[in-house]
Design an enzyme around this catalytic site. Structure first.
Site, PDB file in Angstrom:
ATOM      1  N   GLU A 190      48.010  73.990  46.355  1.00  0.00           N
ATOM      2  CA  GLU A 190      46.763  73.223  46.281  1.00  0.00           C
ATOM      3  C   GLU A 190      45.617  74.153  45.884  1.00  0.00           C
ATOM      4  O   GLU A 190      44.835  73.855  44.979  1.00  0.00           O
ATOM      5  CB  GLU A 190      46.493  72.587  47.646  1.00  0.00           C
ATOM      6  CG  GLU A 190      45.201  71.799  47.715  1.00  0.00           C
ATOM      7  CD  GLU A 190      44.880  71.352  49.132  1.00  0.00           C
ATOM      8  OE1 GLU A 190      44.040  70.448  49.276  1.00  0.00           O
ATOM      9  OE2 GLU A 190      45.455  71.911  50.099  1.00  0.00           O
ATOM     10  N   HIS A 191      45.496  75.278  46.583  1.00  0.00           N
ATOM     11  CA  HIS A 191      44.495  76.306  46.277  1.00  0.00           C
ATOM     12  C   HIS A 191      45.227  77.612  46.008  1.00  0.00           C
ATOM     13  O   HIS A 191      46.044  78.041  46.831  1.00  0.00           O
ATOM     14  CB  HIS A 191      43.551  76.546  47.446  1.00  0.00           C
ATOM     15  CG  HIS A 191      42.956  75.307  48.049  1.00  0.00           C
ATOM     16  ND1 HIS A 191      43.504  74.676  49.156  1.00  0.00           N
ATOM     17  CD2 HIS A 191      41.862  74.596  47.706  1.00  0.00           C
ATOM     18  CE1 HIS A 191      42.753  73.638  49.478  1.00  0.00           C
ATOM     19  NE2 HIS A 191      41.761  73.545  48.618  1.00  0.00           N
ATOM     20  N   GLN A 221      42.006  78.377  55.742  1.00  0.00           N
ATOM     21  CA  GLN A 221      42.751  77.140  55.530  1.00  0.00           C
ATOM     22  C   GLN A 221      43.631  76.808  56.729  1.00  0.00           C
ATOM     23  O   GLN A 221      43.872  75.653  57.037  1.00  0.00           O
ATOM     24  CB  GLN A 221      43.596  77.241  54.256  1.00  0.00           C
ATOM     25  CG  GLN A 221      42.768  77.358  52.984  1.00  0.00           C
ATOM     26  CD  GLN A 221      41.746  76.234  52.846  1.00  0.00           C
ATOM     27  OE1 GLN A 221      42.095  75.063  52.748  1.00  0.00           O
ATOM     28  NE2 GLN A 221      40.467  76.594  52.849  1.00  0.00           N
ATOM     29  N   GLN A 254      45.947  51.771  58.770  1.00  0.00           N
ATOM     30  CA  GLN A 254      45.281  50.464  58.792  1.00  0.00           C
ATOM     31  C   GLN A 254      44.080  50.417  57.849  1.00  0.00           C
ATOM     32  O   GLN A 254      43.735  49.354  57.325  1.00  0.00           O
ATOM     33  CB  GLN A 254      44.886  50.073  60.220  1.00  0.00           C
ATOM     34  CG  GLN A 254      43.980  51.025  60.954  1.00  0.00           C
ATOM     35  CD  GLN A 254      44.745  52.067  61.761  1.00  0.00           C
ATOM     36  OE1 GLN A 254      45.852  52.453  61.415  1.00  0.00           O
ATOM     37  NE2 GLN A 254      44.124  52.516  62.846  1.00  0.00           N
ATOM     38  N   HIS A 295      42.365  74.300  59.430  1.00  0.00           N
ATOM     39  CA  HIS A 295      42.338  72.857  59.207  1.00  0.00           C
ATOM     40  C   HIS A 295      43.290  72.120  60.131  1.00  0.00           C
ATOM     41  O   HIS A 295      42.977  71.054  60.659  1.00  0.00           O
ATOM     42  CB  HIS A 295      42.731  72.531  57.757  1.00  0.00           C
ATOM     43  CG  HIS A 295      41.608  72.596  56.786  1.00  0.00           C
ATOM     44  ND1 HIS A 295      40.640  71.627  56.696  1.00  0.00           N
ATOM     45  CD2 HIS A 295      41.307  73.518  55.842  1.00  0.00           C
ATOM     46  CE1 HIS A 295      39.779  71.947  55.744  1.00  0.00           C
ATOM     47  NE2 HIS A 295      40.162  73.090  55.214  1.00  0.00           N
ATOM     48  N   THR A 339      46.865  70.862  54.049  1.00  0.00           N
ATOM     49  CA  THR A 339      46.254  71.771  53.089  1.00  0.00           C
ATOM     50  C   THR A 339      47.081  73.040  52.907  1.00  0.00           C
ATOM     51  O   THR A 339      47.845  73.438  53.796  1.00  0.00           O
ATOM     52  CB  THR A 339      44.823  72.127  53.515  1.00  0.00           C
ATOM     53  OG1 THR A 339      44.150  72.809  52.448  1.00  0.00           O
ATOM     54  CG2 THR A 339      44.813  72.984  54.766  1.00  0.00           C
ATOM     55  N   HIS A 385      58.971  38.074  17.315  1.00  0.00           N
ATOM     56  CA  HIS A 385      57.903  39.044  17.059  1.00  0.00           C
ATOM     57  C   HIS A 385      57.563  39.065  15.567  1.00  0.00           C
ATOM     58  O   HIS A 385      56.390  39.044  15.178  1.00  0.00           O
ATOM     59  CB  HIS A 385      58.332  40.448  17.503  1.00  0.00           C
ATOM     60  CG  HIS A 385      58.285  40.664  18.978  1.00  0.00           C
ATOM     61  ND1 HIS A 385      58.986  39.911  19.866  1.00  0.00           N
ATOM     62  CD2 HIS A 385      57.605  41.585  19.717  1.00  0.00           C
ATOM     63  CE1 HIS A 385      58.760  40.338  21.101  1.00  0.00           C
ATOM     64  NE2 HIS A 385      57.919  41.362  21.031  1.00  0.00           N
ATOM     65  N   ASP A 396      35.633  74.447  48.639  1.00  0.00           N
ATOM     66  CA  ASP A 396      35.602  73.354  49.609  1.00  0.00           C
ATOM     67  C   ASP A 396      34.231  72.695  49.671  1.00  0.00           C
ATOM     68  O   ASP A 396      34.123  71.510  49.989  1.00  0.00           O
ATOM     69  CB  ASP A 396      35.968  73.870  51.006  1.00  0.00           C
ATOM     70  CG  ASP A 396      37.461  74.091  51.174  1.00  0.00           C
ATOM     71  OD1 ASP A 396      38.241  73.507  50.395  1.00  0.00           O
ATOM     72  OD2 ASP A 396      37.850  74.846  52.080  1.00  0.00           O
TER      73      ASP A 396
END
Length: 441
Positions: free
Chosen positions: A338-339, A269, A195, A272, A247, A431, A372
Site C-alpha cells: 500500500e505504501h 503504520q 450495515q 493503526h 494498512t 445485426h 497520510d
C-alpha cells in the site's frame, strides 16, 4: 521484535523464489466474513432504519433514534474545533485539491472516418456514499481523501457514514463531523460497519416509510474486514473502490538509510491496528540490526506500544534480507505494498524501477505519514497486494467514460459491408439487417 526472512544466496543456489509466497502478509478471510455480513445486509434491506438502530445497539453499544446527523451538529463541531486542527485540515484540503484538480479528464472526440466520430465523455457518478472508519483511531483525514476527489470529479450528491461513538452521544467523532462541515458535506450518518454499506446500497426508510437515506451508485472508503465483505457482497448493485484490508508499509533501504527514520516509519503504520503490516526490505544486515535496536527503544516510548508491538511481531510484519537492491526491487514489486518508502542511495532512480505500489515515498524526507495527511496525494490505497492491478482513490474513481457514437449516412454506407460481414461471421444476421434497412435497394 520483528522476524527475519533471509533470501540471500538462494538465487545463486539455483532456487526459483516465489516472492509473493515468501514475503510477510496478513491473512484476512473476507470470504468467511461474508457469511457474517449476509444476514446483516438482508436485514437492512428489508427493515431499513429499524434494523440500523438494532444493529448499532448490538455492534456499537449505542442507542440512537435518528441515524442522520443534524446539520446543526456539524456546524457546532466545526465551531468547536481546535484552531490548530482546523488549520491543518484546511492545508490538507488545499493540497489535495491541487493534486486532484490535475486528474480531471477532458472529453475527447476522435474522427474515425469522414462523417463518423466517437466522443469519449467523462461523466461523474451521480450519488456516492463515503465510508469513514472509527474504532481505534479517528480519521478526519479520510474524510478529506474521500470527499475531495469526489467533489473535483463533479459528483452531485455526497453522503458520509461513520460509526457512532458512545462518548459523543451516539454521533460520529466531532472531528469527523467538523471535517465534513469544512468540506461542505451536510448528509452524514451515524452508521458503521457492514450495515453502513448495506444502507448505502439499498437505501433506508423509517417506520413510516419515509426515505431517510437514498441508495447510492458508488461506495468508497476503507474499513475493517466486515466492511470489505459487505462491499464484496454488494458489488454490482453498487460500484466499489476496493476491498481495503489492514494498512501496510514496506521500506526498501540500503546501508545509507537512517535506522531511526526507518524504525519510526515502521511504527507509524503499526499503530493503526494490531493487524497492520510493517516490512523492511534491505541488503544490509547492519541496517537491519540497527533498526531492530531502534524499534526496541521507540516502541517502548510510543503511546500505543501494545498495539504497535502486536503488529510488529505478527505474521504480517518482518525484515526481508536480500542479496542486492535489484532483488529488493523484485521483492517490493511482488509484495505490492500500500505504501512503499525508498530509502536508498539515488532513491529517485530506484523508485523509477518500481511497478507495483499504492504510493511510493522517495528519499529520507518523504515519510508515509506525510502522505497520510498533507502531501496532496490520496491515502486511500490498495492493500493486500492489490496494487499489482489496482490504483488508489482518485478523481477517476468517480468518473465514467461514455462513448458517444455519431455517424452520418455516407459514413455508415462506407463501412456497412464490413458490419454485415462480421455479423454473418458471428451468426447474428439481424445485426447486419439493421444496417441494410437503412439502405433499401
Amino acid at each position: 521484535m520483528i522476524r527475519r526472512i533471509d533470501l540471500r544466496g538462494r538465487l545463486a543456489d539455483g532456487e526459483e523464489l516465489d516472492y509473493r509466497a515468501l514475503v510477510p502478509r496478513a491473512s484476512a478471510d473476507v470470504e468467511s466474513a461474508l457469511e457474517a455480513v449476509r444476514p446483516i445486509c438482508a436485514d437492512v434491506r428489508h427493515r431499513g432504519v429499524e434494523a440500523l438502530r438494532e444493529l448499532t445497539a448490538r455492534f456499537d453499544g449505542v442507542q440512537i433514534k435518528d441515524i442522520r446527523v443534524p446539520e446543526s451538529a456539524l456546524r457546532d463541531a466545526l465551531s468547536e474545533l481546535d484552531p490548530a486542527v482546523r488549520a491543518a485540515l484546511e492545508e490538507s484540503i488545499a493540497r489535495a485539491r491541487t493534486v486532484h484538480a490535475d486528474q480531471r479528464r477532458s472529453d475527447v472526440t476522435t474522427v474515425v472516418a469522414p462523417g463518423g466520430t466517437v466522443t469519449e465523455r467523462w461523466v461523474p457518478v451521480q450519488r456516492v456514499g463515503l465510508y469513514v472508519p472509527g474504532g481505534l483511531a479517528v480519521y478526519p483525514s479520510s474524510v478529506v481523501m474521500n470527499v475531495v476527489p469526489a467533489q473535483v470529479a463533479g459528483v452531485e450528491n455526497i453522503a458520509v457514514a461513520s460509526p457512532p461513538q458512545k462518548g459523543f452521544g451516539g454521533a460520529p467523532h466531532p472531528t469527523i463531523l467538523a471535517a465534513c462541515a469544512l468540506l461542505g458535506i451536510t448528509e452524514v450518518y451515524a452508521v458503521g460497519g457492514a450495515q453502513a454499506i448495506a444502507m448505502f446500497a439499498y437505501g433506508a426508510r423509517d417506520d413510516a416509510g419515509a426515505q431517510v437515506c437514498s441508495p447510492v451508485d458508488l461506495v468508497t472508503g476503507p474499513g475493517n474486514v466486515y466492511v470489505a465483505a459487505a462491499k464484496r457482497l454488494l458489488k454490482g448493485l453498487i460500484g466499489i473502490d476496493a476491498e481495503a484490508g489492514p494498512t501496510e508499509i514496506a521500506v526498501l533501504a540500503d546501508e545509507s538509510a537512517n535506522p531511526a527514520h526507518v524504525a519510526a516509519d515502521l511504527i507509524s503504520q503499526a499503530e493503526h491496528d494490531p493487524l497492520a503490516a510493517s516490512v523492511l526490505v534491505t541488503d544490509s544486515t547492519e541496517l537491519a540490526d540497527a533498526v531492530d535496536a531502534e524499534l526496541k527503544l521507540q516502541v517502548a516510548a510510543t503511546k500505543h506500544a501494545d498495539r504497535v508491538l502486536s503488529a510488529l511481531t505478527g505474521e504480517q510484519s518482518g525484515t526481508v534480507l536480500v542479496d542486492d537492491l535489484a532483488q529488493g526491487v523484485a521483492v517490493a514489486d511482488a509484495y505490492a505494498a500500500e505504501h512503499l518508502e525508498i530509502q536508498t542511495r539515488d532513491a529517485p532512480a530506484v523508485a523509477a524501477r518500481i511497478r507495483n505500489a499504492g504510493a511510493v515515498f522517495v528519499g529520507p524526507w518523504s515519510p508515509v505519514s506525510l502522505g497520510d495527511y498533507a502531501a496532496g496525494s490520496n491515502h486511500v490505497l490498495p492493500t493486500g497486494g492489490c496494487a499489482r492491478h489496482s490504483s488508489g482513490l482518485s478523481v477517476q474513481t468517480f468518473l465514467r467514460g461514455i462513448h458517444v457514437v455519431e455517424y452520418g449516412q455516407e459514413a455508415l454506407r462506407a463501412v456497412a459491408s464490413h458490419v454485415e460481414t462480421l455479423a454473418d461471421a458471428e451468426d447474428l444476421p439481424a445485426h447486419g439487417a439493421a444496417v441494410r434497412a437503412r439502405f433499401p435497394s
